[in-house]
Design a protein around this motif. Sequence first.
Motif, PDB file in Angstrom:
ATOM      1  N   ASN A  67      22.339 -32.651 -46.399  1.00 42.90           N
ATOM      2  CA  ASN A  67      23.383 -32.594 -45.384  1.00 42.90           C
ATOM      3  C   ASN A  67      23.965 -31.182 -45.279  1.00 42.90           C
ATOM      4  O   ASN A  67      24.194 -30.663 -44.186  1.00 42.90           O
ATOM      5  CB  ASN A  67      24.490 -33.593 -45.716  1.00 42.90           C
TER       6      ASN A  67
ATOM      7  N   ARG B 273      21.469 -28.932 -43.509  1.00 44.17           N
ATOM      8  CA  ARG B 273      21.500 -29.115 -42.053  1.00 44.17           C
ATOM      9  C   ARG B 273      22.692 -28.383 -41.441  1.00 44.17           C
ATOM     10  O   ARG B 273      22.586 -27.789 -40.361  1.00 44.17           O
ATOM     11  CB  ARG B 273      21.546 -30.605 -41.712  1.00 44.17           C
ATOM     12  N   PHE B 274      23.816 -28.431 -42.146  1.00 43.40           N
ATOM     13  CA  PHE B 274      24.992 -27.695 -41.661  1.00 43.40           C
ATOM     14  C   PHE B 274      24.715 -26.196 -41.657  1.00 43.40           C
ATOM     15  O   PHE B 274      25.112 -25.487 -40.718  1.00 43.40           O
ATOM     16  CB  PHE B 274      26.202 -28.013 -42.542  1.00 43.40           C
TER      17      PHE B 274
ATOM     18  N   ARG C 207      32.639 -33.626 -36.169  1.00 45.86           N
ATOM     19  CA  ARG C 207      31.313 -33.426 -35.568  1.00 45.86           C
ATOM     20  C   ARG C 207      31.254 -33.798 -34.086  1.00 45.86           C
ATOM     21  O   ARG C 207      30.722 -33.021 -33.276  1.00 45.86           O
ATOM     22  CB  ARG C 207      30.263 -34.213 -36.362  1.00 45.86           C
TER      23      ARG C 207
ATOM     24  N   VAL D 255      23.953 -33.692 -38.782  1.00 41.72           N
ATOM     25  CA  VAL D 255      24.890 -33.506 -39.889  1.00 41.72           C
ATOM     26  C   VAL D 255      25.743 -34.760 -40.023  1.00 41.72           C
ATOM     27  O   VAL D 255      26.291 -35.264 -39.033  1.00 41.72           O
ATOM     28  CB  VAL D 255      25.785 -32.270 -39.659  1.00 41.72           C
TER      29      VAL D 255
END
Length: 495
Positions: A289, A292-293, A354, A471
Motif C-alpha cells: 500500500n 502504491r502511494f 483518497r 491506494v
Amino acid sequence: MDSAQIETASPLTLEIPQIVLPPKALPTSRPSTRISKQAIRTSLKASTGDAVFSAIFSLITGGILLSNFLVELDASPIVFGMLSSIPMLVNLIQPLGAYLSERTTSRFQYALRTYGISRLLWLFLVIGIVIFYWGGINSHQLMVLTLLIVLATHLLGGLGNASWLSWIAMIVPRRLRGRYFGLRNSAASLTNLLCLPLAGLAVSHWPGGALQGYGVVLLVGIVFGIVGLWCQYFQVDVNPQLQNTVVEYPQNSESFIPQKDELGDESLSIANISSPQNNFASSIWKNSNFLRFLLYFGLWMLAVNISAPFFNLYMLDTLHLDVSLVTLYTSIQAGANLLMLILWGKLADKIGNRPILIAVGILVAVSPLLWLGTSNHHLDIWLWLPLLHILAGVTWAAIDLCNNNLQIGITPIKNQAIYFAIAAAVSGASGALGTTIGSFIAQFIGYGGLLGLFTVSSLFRLVALVPLIFVKEQPTQSLTQMIQVWLGRKKIAQS
C-alpha cells in the motif's frame, strides 16, 4: 513547523500510549497511557502559532517575492527552474535526516538545530544585497549567492522535515487530523492573505528600489521565522528512540481496536511489537500500500512541477504584470484556500482523503489548460486571472491537506520519520525532474513553450492519478458514496 500560550519552563515530554504485550512479556508495571489532554491542547495551539509565523518567513523567502527578486536581476528560465527544483531535489537527503533524527532523544532539539541554522542563513542574502548596492558584487554574483543560500537552507530543511512531520503526527489525535490540519493551514493561508500584499507593496514601492526593498522585507521575515521556532518550544516533545522501540501500528488494520478519549484521540492497542531482527528495508518492500502511494506521489509531483514554477514567470515576464498585481492574485488564492481548508478537513474526516484527492485531482489536472489564451487585456487581468487563482486556492487546499493526511494515515508509527523521508525523497526527485523538463522547454522554445508545457503538464497530471485508485485507506468511501452524501444533503436542504 509551528505557536501557543505557555506556562512551562521546559518542553513537555511525550507519554507513550498503552502497550498490550503478549502474556509472557507483560511488565510488572504498565507505562503511562497517553499524553494529557491539556498537553495536547497546548501543543496544537503552539503548532498553529508556528504555522502563522513560519508562513510569513516562507512567503518572503520563496514564491512570488523571491521570483520577482530574480526577475530584477535578469534571471533566465533556467535559473527559475533551478530555484524550483532545489527544494525538491534536496528531499533526497531526507532519509539521512530521518536516520539522524531517530538517533536523537528530542524532536524539539533536532528541529531547533536544523531549522534554526537554516533560517539564520538568509541573513547572508541581506548582507549580499547591501554589498551589491555598495558596488562590491554584480547582479550575477548576487544571483549565484541567492541560489547557494536556497540550496543550503533547503538541505538543512530536508534534514529536519521528516522528523518534524513524525513529531506532529504523534501529537495530533487521529480522529482530529482533518479538522486540525485544516485549521492550521487556514491560519497560514490567512497570514498569506494579509501579509503578502503588504510585502509586495513594500517591495515594489520602496524608495531605494525593488532589490533594496526585498532586503528590508527579508530581514523582517527572518525575525518572524525565529519566532516560529520559539513556538515549538511549547509543543509536547517526543523521544524518537522511545517511539521506535515501543510503539508500532499493527500491519493488520482489523486487529487495531481504537479507544476514544474526550479529544477524539485513539489509544493504540498494540499486538505487534517488532523484534530487533526485523529488516526495515524488507518491511517497506512488503508494504504494498505504501509503495502504491509512492508511485502516485512521485508521478504527481513530476506532472505538477512541469508547469508549476512557470505560472509566475508567465505573468511577470510574458504578460509584463507588476509584482504588486501578481501578489494580489496570490492573496486571492490564499483567501480561497483559507475559506475551503476547514471544509475539506471536516469532509476528509468523514469520507476519507483518497476520494477527495481523486475528484479534486481531476480539476487540478485540467486547470493548466485554462491558462491557454490568457493575455494582458483588462478582462483577463481583472476577471480571468483572479478566477484561475481562486480555482487554484480551492483545489490545492484539498490536495495539500489530503496528501498530508493520507501519508500519515498509511504509515506505521515505528520508524515513521523514515517512511516520511522516503516519500519526500521520491517526490522531491520526481518534482525536480519535472521542473528540469519544464525549464528546458521554456528556455529553448520561448513563449509557445510555456503554453506547450502547460498542456503537457495537464496530461501527465491525469495519468498520475491512476495509481491513487489502488491506494487503500481506512476509513474511506468511494466517489459514488461521496456524491450520494452531497446529494442527500441537498435533498434535506430542499425539504
